[in-house]
Design a protein around this motif. Structure first.
Motif, PDB file in Angstrom:
ATOM      1  N   GLN A  38       1.324  -1.471   0.103  1.00  0.00           N
ATOM      2  CA  GLN A  38      -0.118  -0.028  -0.164  1.00  0.00           C
ATOM      3  C   GLN A  38       0.948   0.944   0.160  1.00  0.00           C
ATOM      4  N   ALA A  39       2.229   1.262   0.604  1.00  0.00           N
ATOM      5  CA  ALA A  39       3.155   2.239   0.612  1.00  0.00           C
ATOM      6  C   ALA A  39       3.462   2.235  -0.733  1.00  0.00           C
ATOM      7  N   HIS A  40       4.336   1.886  -1.170  1.00  0.00           N
ATOM      8  CA  HIS A  40       4.375   1.378  -2.866  1.00  0.00           C
ATOM      9  C   HIS A  40       3.674   2.450  -3.375  1.00  0.00           C
ATOM     10  N   ALA A  68       0.880   3.987  -2.155  1.00  0.00           N
ATOM     11  CA  ALA A  68       0.702   5.413  -2.698  1.00  0.00           C
ATOM     12  C   ALA A  68       1.681   6.604  -2.896  1.00  0.00           C
ATOM     13  N   PHE A  69       3.151   5.620  -3.285  1.00  0.00           N
ATOM     14  CA  PHE A  69       4.147   6.408  -4.060  1.00  0.00           C
ATOM     15  C   PHE A  69       4.054   6.827  -5.099  1.00  0.00           C
ATOM     16  N   LEU A  70       3.262   5.892  -5.909  1.00  0.00           N
ATOM     17  CA  LEU A  70       3.182   6.023  -7.474  1.00  0.00           C
ATOM     18  C   LEU A  70       2.686   7.377  -7.627  1.00  0.00           C
ATOM     19  N   GLU A  71       1.286   7.908  -6.432  1.00  0.00           N
ATOM     20  CA  GLU A  71       1.040   8.909  -7.043  1.00  0.00           C
ATOM     21  C   GLU A  71       1.636  10.038  -6.390  1.00  0.00           C
ATOM     22  N   TRP A  72       1.896   9.868  -4.524  1.00  0.00           N
ATOM     23  CA  TRP A  72       2.855  10.737  -4.957  1.00  0.00           C
ATOM     24  C   TRP A  72       3.622  11.954  -4.739  1.00  0.00           C
ATOM     25  N   ARG A  73       4.556  10.492  -5.172  1.00  0.00           N
ATOM     26  CA  ARG A  73       5.683  11.465  -6.280  1.00  0.00           C
ATOM     27  C   ARG A  73       5.257  12.152  -7.638  1.00  0.00           C
ATOM     28  N   LYS A  74       4.004  12.608  -7.819  1.00  0.00           N
ATOM     29  CA  LYS A  74       3.398  13.424  -8.628  1.00  0.00           C
ATOM     30  C   LYS A  74       2.740  14.851  -8.413  1.00  0.00           C
ATOM     31  N   THR A  75       2.952  15.035  -6.540  1.00  0.00           N
ATOM     32  CA  THR A  75       2.310  16.082  -6.270  1.00  0.00           C
ATOM     33  C   THR A  75       3.725  17.071  -6.520  1.00  0.00           C
ATOM     34  N   SER A  76       3.443  17.976  -6.301  1.00  0.00           N
ATOM     35  CA  SER A  76       4.362  19.435  -5.963  1.00  0.00           C
ATOM     36  C   SER A  76       5.249  19.488  -4.970  1.00  0.00           C
ATOM     37  N   PRO A  86      12.526  10.843  -5.849  1.00  0.00           N
ATOM     38  CA  PRO A  86      12.648  10.286  -5.097  1.00  0.00           C
ATOM     39  C   PRO A  86      11.846   8.811  -5.279  1.00  0.00           C
ATOM     40  N   MET A  87      12.640   7.747  -4.916  1.00  0.00           N
ATOM     41  CA  MET A  87      13.239   6.092  -4.669  1.00  0.00           C
ATOM     42  C   MET A  87      12.274   5.712  -4.244  1.00  0.00           C
ATOM     43  N   GLY A  88      11.237   5.804  -3.723  1.00  0.00           N
ATOM     44  CA  GLY A  88      10.265   4.827  -3.090  1.00  0.00           C
ATOM     45  C   GLY A  88       9.639   4.988  -1.726  1.00  0.00           C
ATOM     46  N   VAL A  89       9.669   3.298  -1.290  1.00  0.00           N
ATOM     47  CA  VAL A  89       9.306   3.352   0.355  1.00  0.00           C
ATOM     48  C   VAL A  89      10.411   3.400   0.797  1.00  0.00           C
ATOM     49  N   ALA A 141      11.644  14.414   5.535  1.00  0.00           N
ATOM     50  CA  ALA A 141      12.699  14.587   5.093  1.00  0.00           C
ATOM     51  C   ALA A 141      12.162  14.028   3.348  1.00  0.00           C
ATOM     52  N   ASN A 142      11.788  13.184   3.842  1.00  0.00           N
ATOM     53  CA  ASN A 142      11.355  12.414   2.885  1.00  0.00           C
ATOM     54  C   ASN A 142      10.262  12.012   2.201  1.00  0.00           C
ATOM     55  N   ILE A 143       9.385  12.049   3.251  1.00  0.00           N
ATOM     56  CA  ILE A 143       7.961  12.910   2.587  1.00  0.00           C
ATOM     57  C   ILE A 143       8.088  14.025   1.844  1.00  0.00           C
ATOM     58  N   MET A 144       8.722  15.225   2.145  1.00  0.00           N
ATOM     59  CA  MET A 144       9.406  16.570   1.306  1.00  0.00           C
ATOM     60  C   MET A 144       9.790  15.630  -0.201  1.00  0.00           C
ATOM     61  N   ALA A 145      11.160  14.836  -0.339  1.00  0.00           N
ATOM     62  CA  ALA A 145      11.437  13.714  -1.684  1.00  0.00           C
ATOM     63  C   ALA A 145      10.618  13.433  -1.833  1.00  0.00           C
ATOM     64  N   GLY A 146       9.343  13.097  -1.742  1.00  0.00           N
ATOM     65  CA  GLY A 146       8.040  12.570  -2.625  1.00  0.00           C
ATOM     66  C   GLY A 146       8.756  11.202  -2.114  1.00  0.00           C
ATOM     67  N   ASN A 147       8.953  10.493  -1.404  1.00  0.00           N
ATOM     68  CA  ASN A 147       8.368   9.039  -0.985  1.00  0.00           C
ATOM     69  C   ASN A 147       8.210   8.890  -0.107  1.00  0.00           C
ATOM     70  N   THR A 148       7.431   8.024   0.336  1.00  0.00           N
ATOM     71  CA  THR A 148       7.058   7.020   1.278  1.00  0.00           C
ATOM     72  C   THR A 148       7.353   5.992   2.647  1.00  0.00           C
ATOM     73  N   VAL A 149       7.283   6.227   3.688  1.00  0.00           N
ATOM     74  CA  VAL A 149       7.429   6.238   5.171  1.00  0.00           C
ATOM     75  C   VAL A 149       6.481   5.395   5.542  1.00  0.00           C
ATOM     76  N   LEU A 150       7.871   4.542   5.551  1.00  0.00           N
ATOM     77  CA  LEU A 150       6.771   3.079   6.851  1.00  0.00           C
ATOM     78  C   LEU A 150       7.821   3.003   8.300  1.00  0.00           C
ATOM     79  N   LEU A 151       7.502   3.679   9.391  1.00  0.00           N
ATOM     80  CA  LEU A 151       7.868   3.496  10.503  1.00  0.00           C
ATOM     81  C   LEU A 151       7.494   2.478  11.673  1.00  0.00           C
ATOM     82  N   LYS A 152       9.102   1.728  12.017  1.00  0.00           N
ATOM     83  CA  LYS A 152       8.963   0.571  12.915  1.00  0.00           C
ATOM     84  C   LYS A 152       9.799   1.108  14.154  1.00  0.00           C
ATOM     85  N   HIS A 153       8.938   2.046  14.951  1.00  0.00           N
ATOM     86  CA  HIS A 153       9.628   2.495  16.329  1.00  0.00           C
ATOM     87  C   HIS A 153       9.623   1.771  17.317  1.00  0.00           C
ATOM     88  N   ALA A 154      10.252   2.162  18.304  1.00  0.00           N
ATOM     89  CA  ALA A 154      10.930   1.211  19.856  1.00  0.00           C
ATOM     90  C   ALA A 154       9.245   1.107  19.989  1.00  0.00           C
TER      91      ALA A 154
END
Length: 458
Positions: A33-35, A37-45, A122-125, A145-158
């Motif tokens: 799903q993140a991938h 989303a990336f295909l569309e998010w990368r198109k945003t300005s 942007p590279m992707g996820v 930073a990655n969202i601004m670059a056009g990537n989508t982000v996964l978080l594995k937090h503590a």
């Protein structure tokens, strides 16, 4: 780890919330799903992305009090320090929104018989593996930073700060970030490696221990994927022959115990020339003994609990081992009786290589004093470390201090005559066992982009 995880309030040992880990299949679905989303998010300005980041900054400030309460409850951050973390996160969002378009703009280059451009695509996820000590900042630092670059982000937090992770995800969505551009994964360490292998995960960034960094870097390298690592340090602060001792002591105490002493880029080893050693030592012990530790919800408290019981046990073991090997404990160093994972402000001296307090990162309010004969030996001792994240110099000769910091200090960051945490406009990162790669200052926006060359022949 079992399929269920319960967060614990470190100030009293009482349970907070129960979470259920997601399955491996669900994790793979979220990557897909993140991938997508990336295909569309990368198109945003850049403008669209910037507007959302400014909204995130606004909501963070609006929710500051609740976020501070949550961080204090989950990891014991003194309530009076939480606001600074929220403000830093908001500032990162605004800096990225204001400067992202310029930092990521195409660059024109000359080319014989034509022209060329470099474009940062942007590279992707991107998978982020983050620690608990700054529950919001650690996430904002890499994700924005990655969202601004056009990537989508996964978080594995503590897992002990999963409440903070999920609250941040809500804020991102409320600010207008499309679904699946930022996703929290409630997974354990064993579930993480297969995700690095996933074809749609294009990069991984980790903040943690050198041991965790080696595992993540090894897996990423095996998969030929980019990684960025920030792995802590045992930062040395040098008190040179012309230092202002009163200022140095005040600053060094603050720089040691901020965030309960659980900060990667905080002062940990204090390398003091013989001329000032006795005066510095006595003043530091006096000031450390004046600090109040206890209930982190009390605004008068300077130091809250260590975030987890096992972390406190590790800290005390390293202190005890140092003492067993010949270090002298000037104050603190004993486990207090009663509920909560508290540890007293502690000062150790007579340290030598081979002692944990000299060699390792002690994550807690423990100061390591090291006596040296002169300025030259101070720099040698500072660099006598497998780490290299930050450091500090106290000297009235500012130009000389800058020269030492610039040319000789083997770290990624140096403070001179003061102490500052991360700044949105300045690069953050280290060398040696402190990791590689940079965040902030525009550098983080480009770490996970494809610097693509386009050559046009006229």
């Amino acid at each position: 780890m079992a399929d269920v995880y319960q967060t614990i309030n470190p100030a009293n040992g009482e349970p907070i919330e129960t979470y259920h880990l997601i399955s491996d299949e669900k994790a793979r679905t979220l990557v897909l799903q993140a991938h997508n989303a990336f295909l569309e998010w990368r198109k945003t300005s850049f403008s669209e992305r910037g507007d959302i980041l400014r909204n995130i900054a606004r909501i963070l400030r609006e929710r500051k009090e609740a976020l501070c309460d949550l961080m204090t409850q989950e990891m014991g951050k003194p309530i009076k320090q939480g606001g600074d973390e929220v403000e830093l996160c908001a500032a990162i969002c605004e800096y990225t929104a204001d400067n992202g378009a310029e930092e990521l703009a195409d660059e024109e280059r000359p080319l014989k018989g034509g022209h060329a451009l470099i474009t940062y695509q942007p590279m992707g996820v991107i998978l982020g593996i983050q620690p608990w000590n700054f529950p919001l900042y650690q996430v904002v630092r890499y994700s924005i930073a990655n969202i601004m670059a056009g990537n989508t982000v996964l978080l594995k937090h503590a897992p002990n700060v999963w409440g903070s992770a999920l609250e941040l995800a809500k804020i991102y969505r409320e600010a207008g970030l499309p679904e699946n551009v930022f996703t929290v994964l409630l997974i354990n360490a064993e579930q993480t490696a297969p995700l690095i292998e996933h074809e749609y995960v294009r990069g991984v960034t980790l903040t943690g221990s050198p041991g965790a960094g080696r595992k993540v870097a090894s897996k990423a390298g095996e998969c030929l994927k980019k990684s960025v690592l920030e792995l802590g340090s045992n930062d040395a602060y040098l008190i040179l022959e012309d230092a202002d001792i009163e200022k140095a002591v005040k600053t060094c105490v603050q720089a040691r115990v901020i965030n309960n002493g659980e900060t990667c880029v905080s002062a940990k080893r204090f390398v003091v020339v013989d001329k000032h050693y006795d005066a510095f030592r006595d003043a530091m012990v006096e000031q450390m003994e004046k600090l109040k530790y206890g209930d982190p919800t009390d605004p008068e408290i300077d130091i809250g609990p260590i975030a987890r019981d096992d972390l406190r046990e590790t800290l005390h073991k390293l202190v005890s081992e140092s003492i067993d090997k010949g270090a002298t404990c000037l104050t603190g160093g004993e486990l207090p009786v009663g509920p909560g994972y508290f540890y007293p402000p502690t000062v150790l001296e007579n340290l030598k290589p081979g002692m944990p307090a000299y060699d390792e990162e002690l994550f807690g309010p423990v100061a390591s004093l090291i006596r040296v004969k002169d300025d030259d030996e101070a720099m040698e001792v500072a660099n006598d470390s497998r780490y290299g994240l930050g450091g500090g110099i106290f000297s009235k000769d500012q130009d000389r201090a800058v020269e030492l910091a610039r040319n000789l200090f083997d770290t990624g960051m140096v403070n001179i005559n003061g102490y500052r945490l991360a700044q949105p406009h300045l690069p953050f990162g280290g060398v040696k066992d402190s990791g590689y790669g940079r965040e902030h200052g525009g550098f983080g926006m480009k770490e996970f982009t494809n610097a693509k060359t386009v050559m046009v022949i006229d």
